[in-house]
Design a protein around this motif. Structure first.
Motif, PDB file in Angstrom:
ATOM      1  N   UNK A  53       0.824  -1.214   0.000  1.00 51.63           N
ATOM      2  CA  UNK A  53       0.000   0.000   0.000  1.00 51.63           C
ATOM      3  C   UNK A  53       0.861   1.268   0.000  1.00 51.63           C
ATOM      4  N   UNK A  54       0.442   2.254  -0.764  1.00 47.04           N
ATOM      5  CA  UNK A  54       1.218   3.489  -0.882  1.00 47.04           C
ATOM      6  C   UNK A  54       1.418   4.161   0.478  1.00 47.04           C
ATOM      7  N   UNK A  55       0.375   4.193   1.311  1.00 48.65           N
ATOM      8  CA  UNK A  55       0.502   4.869   2.604  1.00 48.65           C
ATOM      9  C   UNK A  55       1.530   4.171   3.496  1.00 48.65           C
ATOM     10  N   UNK A  56       1.644   2.841   3.368  1.00 44.63           N
ATOM     11  CA  UNK A  56       2.652   2.121   4.153  1.00 44.63           C
ATOM     12  C   UNK A  56       4.062   2.423   3.650  1.00 44.63           C
ATOM     13  N   UNK A  57       4.217   2.558   2.347  1.00 43.64           N
ATOM     14  CA  UNK A  57       5.526   2.897   1.796  1.00 43.64           C
ATOM     15  C   UNK A  57       5.928   4.317   2.198  1.00 43.64           C
ATOM     16  N   UNK A  58       4.961   5.221   2.214  1.00 40.73           N
ATOM     17  CA  UNK A  58       5.239   6.584   2.666  1.00 40.73           C
ATOM     18  C   UNK A  58       5.640   6.587   4.138  1.00 40.73           C
ATOM     19  N   UNK A  59       4.926   5.808   4.924  1.00 33.33           N
ATOM     20  CA  UNK A  59       5.244   5.691   6.346  1.00 33.33           C
ATOM     21  C   UNK A  59       6.651   5.106   6.533  1.00 33.33           C
ATOM     22  N   UNK A  60       6.995   4.099   5.731  1.00 31.80           N
ATOM     23  CA  UNK A  60       8.317   3.492   5.818  1.00 31.80           C
ATOM     24  C   UNK A  60       9.420   4.487   5.515  1.00 31.80           C
ATOM     25  N   UNK A  61       9.196   5.362   4.546  1.00 27.58           N
ATOM     26  CA  UNK A  61      10.186   6.391   4.226  1.00 27.58           C
ATOM     27  C   UNK A  61      10.396   7.345   5.399  1.00 27.58           C
ATOM     28  N   UNK A  62       9.288   7.732   6.046  1.00 31.22           N
ATOM     29  CA  UNK A  62       9.391   8.619   7.206  1.00 31.22           C
ATOM     30  C   UNK A  62      10.184   7.950   8.332  1.00 31.22           C
ATOM     31  N   UNK A  63       9.913   6.664   8.561  1.00 31.60           N
ATOM     32  CA  UNK A  63      10.616   5.932   9.615  1.00 31.60           C
ATOM     33  C   UNK A  63      12.102   5.776   9.274  1.00 31.60           C
ATOM     34  N   UNK A  64      12.410   5.603   7.999  1.00 30.78           N
ATOM     35  CA  UNK A  64      13.812   5.478   7.581  1.00 30.78           C
ATOM     36  C   UNK A  64      14.575   6.757   7.878  1.00 30.78           C
ATOM     37  N   UNK A  65      13.967   7.883   7.551  1.00 33.31           N
ATOM     38  CA  UNK A  65      14.619   9.173   7.797  1.00 33.31           C
ATOM     39  C   UNK A  65      14.828   9.389   9.290  1.00 33.31           C
ATOM     40  N   UNK A  66      13.760   9.176  10.085  1.00 35.85           N
ATOM     41  CA  UNK A  66      13.851   9.426  11.532  1.00 35.85           C
ATOM     42  C   UNK A  66      14.800   8.452  12.223  1.00 35.85           C
ATOM     43  N   UNK A  67      14.763   7.175  11.827  1.00 39.29           N
ATOM     44  CA  UNK A  67      15.639   6.180  12.445  1.00 39.29           C
ATOM     45  C   UNK A  67      17.102   6.469  12.122  1.00 39.29           C
ATOM     46  N   UNK A  68      17.361   6.786  10.860  1.00 43.17           N
ATOM     47  CA  UNK A  68      18.733   7.121  10.480  1.00 43.17           C
ATOM     48  C   UNK A  68      19.230   8.359  11.196  1.00 43.17           C
ATOM     49  N   UNK A  69      18.367   9.361  11.322  1.00 48.39           N
ATOM     50  CA  UNK A  69      18.743  10.583  12.042  1.00 48.39           C
ATOM     51  C   UNK A  69      19.056  10.285  13.501  1.00 48.39           C
ATOM     52  N   UNK A  70      18.255   9.411  14.111  1.00 41.13           N
ATOM     53  CA  UNK A  70      18.475   9.065  15.523  1.00 41.13           C
ATOM     54  C   UNK A  70      19.834   8.397  15.716  1.00 41.13           C
ATOM     55  N   UNK A  71      20.146   7.434  14.848  1.00 40.83           N
ATOM     56  CA  UNK A  71      21.435   6.750  14.943  1.00 40.83           C
ATOM     57  C   UNK A  71      22.589   7.713  14.720  1.00 40.83           C
ATOM     58  N   UNK A  72      22.435   8.581  13.740  1.00 40.66           N
ATOM     59  CA  UNK A  72      23.492   9.535  13.435  1.00 40.66           C
ATOM     60  C   UNK A  72      23.674  10.543  14.565  1.00 40.66           C
ATOM     61  N   UNK A  73      22.586  10.966  15.175  1.00 37.44           N
ATOM     62  CA  UNK A  73      22.670  11.894  16.301  1.00 37.44           C
ATOM     63  C   UNK A  73      23.402  11.256  17.478  1.00 37.44           C
ATOM     64  N   UNK A  74      23.127   9.971  17.737  1.00 34.89           N
ATOM     65  CA  UNK A  74      23.830   9.261  18.805  1.00 34.89           C
ATOM     66  C   UNK A  74      25.325   9.147  18.493  1.00 34.89           C
ATOM     67  N   UNK A  75      25.643   8.913  17.231  1.00 33.21           N
ATOM     68  CA  UNK A  75      27.051   8.824  16.834  1.00 33.21           C
ATOM     69  C   UNK A  75      27.757  10.159  17.036  1.00 33.21           C
ATOM     70  N   UNK A  76      27.090  11.236  16.675  1.00 26.03           N
ATOM     71  CA  UNK A  76      27.690  12.563  16.826  1.00 26.03           C
ATOM     72  C   UNK A  76      27.883  12.919  18.296  1.00 26.03           C
ATOM     73  N   UNK A  77      26.926  12.541  19.131  1.00 21.46           N
ATOM     74  CA  UNK A  77      27.070  12.775  20.570  1.00 21.46           C
ATOM     75  C   UNK A  77      28.267  12.014  21.128  1.00 21.46           C
TER      76      UNK A  77
END
Length: 384
Positions: A161-185
């Motif tokens: 479903x398109x809405x699930x793929x859109x949701x997955x993209x949002x989660x990819x961005x946020x999850x990657x940002x979280x990991x990267x923020x922890x690395x920078x800290x």
């Protein structure tokens, strides 16, 4: 700023038609799996659990709950999450492992500052070097998650479903940002400006490497002659080698080693990464048999070498010959055509060259279990 860079690189990929990029590295030969498993015993613990503190945090636990919504779709984030738990072939945390082995092989510096004492070392590695290895893996994981964003312009019903793929993209961005923020800290907590500069530049290299990668679609790949092996090596170093090379150098800086030792560690990481990528690209061309026809990137090293050898005009003619009546590409036939020329053997020679250069770079370090493990890893990437 670093997080914004990663987001922009993802947008750049989507605009270039990139889609469903492999989340983990390609299948790795079983002998390398064994070498890595043996090496993990030397550094004290399996590096596959290096980022466990971050991955088991409350924030990512919430992410995991939401990722369940993607079950039944083809969103790459689902494969990424599964790879964190179990992936018998591909989930080798090699970057962190190599950083730890390099730290142990080099040992304490003869010019060690008073705040670095041998008794602070655990299994021959300083705590700051272990933290650096964790940071390296977090950055690499964030990079993989961000690369898993799907180009929704190419979405089809079979993807989910398109809405699930859109949701997955949002989660990819946020999850990657979280990991990267922890690395920078964690990077800031090392309290070493030279190390911060090195790893920050490695992140910049990753972004540049991703952005300049040639699209994987047949139409774009087959008809451009802009990429040759010199360009391929430059782009591959940026997207696959810079993080490991500069992390190895940073590990030497944390132990107060001189510039010569830092340069040798950097060279090992650089040549090992290039050798590993060449080995990965070669797998489909050196397998003794293949039950099902498999696709391959037209920007993999053997294909780039082949195109460089036969010339653009002949390459285009070979592509036309490999197409079926329905204008679909017959990859089995095309692979057989490529294997008839010297592209594959040239790639094997280049892989062995980088493996040998990696071996040469660590010969000045004292003989030890850790150095032997680094040598075994370098040899393993040259075996097929």
């Amino acid at each position: 700023m670093t997080v914004i860079r990663f987001r922009l690189s993802c947008i750049g990929l989507l605009n270039r038609g990139q889609r469903n990029i492999s989340i983990f590295s390609n299948a790795t030969p079983s002998n390398l799996n064994k070498v890595v498993s043996d090496a993990e015993k030397i550094v004290g613990y399996p590096t596959s659990f290096m980022s466990l503190r971050c991955l088991l945090s409350d924030e990512l636990s919430n992410v995991a709950m939401h990722v369940r919504k993607l079950v039944g779709t083809k969103h790459p984030l689902l494969s990424t999450a599964r790879g964190f738990i179990y992936d018998s072939r591909n989930n080798l945390q090699m970057r962190g492992l190599v950083v730890l082995l390099m730290s142990k092989a080099a040992g304490p510096s003869q010019h060690t500052a008073s705040d670095l004492l041998p008794q602070d070392m655990v299994s021959g590695i300083y705590p700051s070097q272990r933290n650096l290895a964790e940071i390296t893996e977090l950055i690499h994981t964030a990079f993989l998650v961000h690369r898993g964003i799907v180009n929704l312009k190419e979405w089809t019903n079979s993807d989910g479903p398109l809405k699930d793929m859109q949701f997955g993209n949002k989660m990819s961005v946020l999850s990657g940002d979280f990991l990267l923020a922890n690395a920078c800290t964690g990077l800031a907590q090392l309290n070493n400006t030279k190390v911060v500069e090195l790893i920050s530049s490695a992140i910049g290299d990753l972004v540049q490497g991703i952005y300049h990668e040639i699209p994987n679609s047949l139409e774009d790949n087959s008809l451009t002659d802009e990429i040759n092996m010199v360009t391929w090596e430059e782009q591959t170093f940026l997207s696959h080698g810079a993080l490991l090379a500069k992390s190895c150098q940073a590990a030497m800086e944390l132990a107060k080693h001189d510039k010569d030792a830092q340069g040798l560690a950097y060279k090992y990481g650089k040549h090992l990464s290039l050798g590993h990528k060449l080995n990965s690209d070669l797998q489909l061309f050196v397998k003794s048999s293949s039950a099902d026809p498999e696709t391959f990137s037209f920007n993999s090293a053997p294909v780039v070498f082949h195109r460089q050898i036969v010339g653009q005009e002949r390459w285009c003619h070979q592509l036309q010959q490999a197409k079926t009546i329905g204008r679909q590409m017959d990859y089995t036939k095309l692979r057989s055509t490529i294997k008839l020329e010297k592209g594959v053997t040239s790639t094997i020679d280049l892989c062995r060259y980088h493996g040998n250069k990696a071996l040469e770079s660590i010969q000045c370090f004292p003989s030890s279990e850790a150095r032997s493990a680094l040598e075994n890893i370098a040899r393993a990437v040259t075996k097929f």
